[in-house]
Design a protein around this motif. Structure first.
Motif, mmCIF file in Angstrom:
data_model
loop_
_atom_site.group_PDB
_atom_site.id
_atom_site.type_symbol
_atom_site.label_atom_id
_atom_site.label_comp_id
_atom_site.label_asym_id
_atom_site.label_seq_id
_atom_site.Cartn_x
_atom_site.Cartn_y
_atom_site.Cartn_z
ATOM 1 N N HIS A 57 8.306 4.552 1.635
ATOM 2 C CA HIS A 57 8.204 3.334 2.043
ATOM 3 C C HIS A 57 8.004 2.085 1.475
ATOM 4 N N GLU A 63 4.350 -3.316 8.345
ATOM 5 C CA GLU A 63 3.004 -2.869 8.802
ATOM 6 C C GLU A 63 2.772 -2.800 10.286
ATOM 7 N N GLU A 65 2.875 -0.587 13.868
ATOM 8 C CA GLU A 65 1.909 0.489 14.319
ATOM 9 C C GLU A 65 3.017 1.683 13.917
ATOM 10 N N THR A 68 3.095 2.538 10.363
ATOM 11 C CA THR A 68 1.732 3.172 9.931
ATOM 12 C C THR A 68 1.848 4.450 10.680
ATOM 13 N N LYS A 71 3.920 6.987 8.357
ATOM 14 C CA LYS A 71 3.337 7.059 6.995
ATOM 15 C C LYS A 71 2.239 8.314 7.012
ATOM 16 N N LEU A 72 1.265 8.173 8.149
ATOM 17 C CA LEU A 72 0.416 9.278 8.456
ATOM 18 C C LEU A 72 0.935 10.456 8.560
ATOM 19 N N GLU A 107 -3.762 1.923 2.080
ATOM 20 C CA GLU A 107 -3.621 2.100 3.181
ATOM 21 C C GLU A 107 -2.415 2.487 3.883
ATOM 22 N N PRO A 108 -1.968 3.379 4.857
ATOM 23 C CA PRO A 108 -3.323 4.035 5.761
ATOM 24 C C PRO A 108 -3.758 5.161 5.331
ATOM 25 N N TYR A 109 -3.285 5.750 4.101
ATOM 26 C CA TYR A 109 -3.558 7.044 3.718
ATOM 27 C C TYR A 109 -4.905 7.862 3.538
ATOM 28 N N GLN A 111 -7.054 7.497 5.709
ATOM 29 C CA GLN A 111 -7.437 8.000 7.125
ATOM 30 C C GLN A 111 -7.213 9.492 7.181
#
Length: 444
Positions: A57, A63, A65, A68, A71-72, A107-109, A111
């Motif tokens: 990425h 950025e 949604e 994100t 990525k998650l 971010e957002p890792y 999480q």
């Protein structure tokens, strides 16, 4: 999986990938985590971590949604892979934790990584638990600290956790002066950190590792880093802990002391001949005043230290130490007219190819013709093979020499190399190095 296929996957140019390239690559590298070879497993985990937490990425700033969520999802996939493969190979978790020291905190890792780490911590003990707890500090920060004085976590029972906390302090700018007209770092903070380091070593180096001042201009820092590090080594209560997660003072001091003979002597007087040897051999060039220090180190009772100094003297000063082993360092004065030669074995004797090093005899430099005549005599063109792309060159560079400062570096397809060192204003070369490739030997 064949060795060539494995190499292709692990060396794939991730920065060139397009969206369509990732699925097949991820599948292939994930399969390598099942390998019976530990080095292959470690390399696969490193590549996957780099891809998931950065490369996939990095090319497009997004950025949204959707980005994100993607990525998650990819991070959860990697965590699941680690959990599954850990049932087969115990070291997979350790390999992954090693990579997380520098990955996964953006971010957002956090999480998904922090819950995974806390779950792992709940059923871990010993060194593994210390590494997990240290990573939680690295990714989540230092809890219950008001930013004043030094945080209590620097007194943690685990040296690993303490080092991670110190690294976080440097990374977040703790210790930076609030006086816009003053020095960069606050003297009271540095004094407090130093006192804690002297009492229980292992935090000053990790702090320094993340400050960004590693090799920068120290004029307005507020103190002289080399003097600071030497003082710590001379006065601390015991050695630095082994296996710190970040470079310690022992590492940093050898880099800063490399052009300071007086500092090297202080390390020696502090009974750290190992650090003295590392510092004295750090810079691959002649350092004013260092030759005498290297001569003394060449007499050291510890063979590893003595040999390192003797090799450095021969390779970069063109000087043979009187105690040098002729099987490791062979001096051939006037090997060719106006050229002295050294034949050096750096690795294990009997298992390493020799390197030839040529110096002008009684002159400052060798001209181009003399340099290449020496290379040709020691390793004829037919045995050098075709010139290849030097490993330092960009990935798509054409085969040819690589210019590094005043040096001209050649790599050949069969592994041979020739390096012309230290061109002076077009006059010639201070030194020439040559080593053979596969199946060849130097003719010296």
């Amino acid at each position: 999986m064949e060795k060539t296929a494995t190499s292709s996957l692990l060396k794939a140019p991730l920065h060139q990938f397009e969206a369509k390239d990732w699925p097949e690559w991820y599948e292939g590298v994930a399969a390598l985590v099942e390998s019976d070879d530990a080095e292959t497993r470690a390399a696969a985990i490193e590549r996957l971590s780099m891809a998931v937490f950065w490369s996939e990425h990095a090319q497009v700033f997004d950025e949204s949604e959707a980005a994100t969520a993607a990525k998650l999802e990819r991070a959860r996939w990697l965590l699941g892979l680690v959990d599954r493969q850990a049932e087969r190979h115990d070291d997979v978790v350790a390999f992954f934790l090693h990579e997380l020291r520098y990955k996964g905190d953006s971010e957002p890792y956090p999480q998904v990584i922090l819950p995974w780490l806390r779950k792992l911590l709940s059923h871990s003990a010993g060194p593994l638990a210390e590494r997990v707890e240290g990573l939680i500090v690295l990714i989540d920060g230092i809890a219950d600290w008001d930013g004043k004085c030094l945080p209590e976590i620097l007194d943690h029972p685990s040296d690993h956790v303490r080092a991670c906390a110190a690294h976080v302090l440097g990374r977040m700018g703790a210790g930076e002066s609030q006086d816009a007209d003053g020095t960069y770092l606050d003297s009271d903070f540095i004094a407090a950190l130093t006192a804690r380091e002297l009492e229980r070593p292992g935090i000053a180096g990790p702090y320094w590792s993340s400050t960004g001042f590693l090799q920068s201009d120290f004029d307005n820092l507020g103190f002289e880093p080399l003097e600071w590090m030497l003082g710590i080594i001379e006065r601390r209560q015991g050695p630095e802990p082994q296996d710190l997660p970040f470079n310690g003072i022992d590492f940093h001091v050898h880099e800063l002391a490399g052009d300071h003979p007086g500092a090297v002597r202080r390390l020696w007087r502090a009974r750290r001949s190992d650090l003295a040897a590392m510092a004295a051999t750090e810079i691959r060039a002649v350092m004013p005043g260092m030759e005498a220090v290297l001569f003394e180190l060449g007499d050291d009772a510890e063979a590893e230290i003595a040999v390192a100094a003797q090799l450095h003297l021969a390779a970069y000063y063109g000087v043979l130490h009187p105690k040098a082993d002729s099987a490791r360092i062979r001096y051939v004065p006037e090997w060719r007219k106006g050229v002295d030669a050294f034949v050096i074995h750096y690795g294990e004797l009997g298992a390493s190819r020799a390197t030839g090093i040529f110096y002008p005899k009684g002159r400052a430099v060798l001209d181009d013709a003399e340099a290449w005549a020496a290379v040709d005599a020691a390793l004829p063109a037919a045995e050098r093979g075709t010139i290849g792309r030097h490993y330092l060159a960009v990935h798509d560079a054409a085969p040819g020499p690589y210019q590094m400062g005043a040096d001209l570096l050649y790599s050949f397809e069969n592994g041979a190399r020739a390096e012309l060192i230290g061109r002076r204003d077009g006059d010639g070369w201070i030194r020439v190095d040559v080593s053979p490739g596969r199946g060849a030997e130097l003719r010296i």
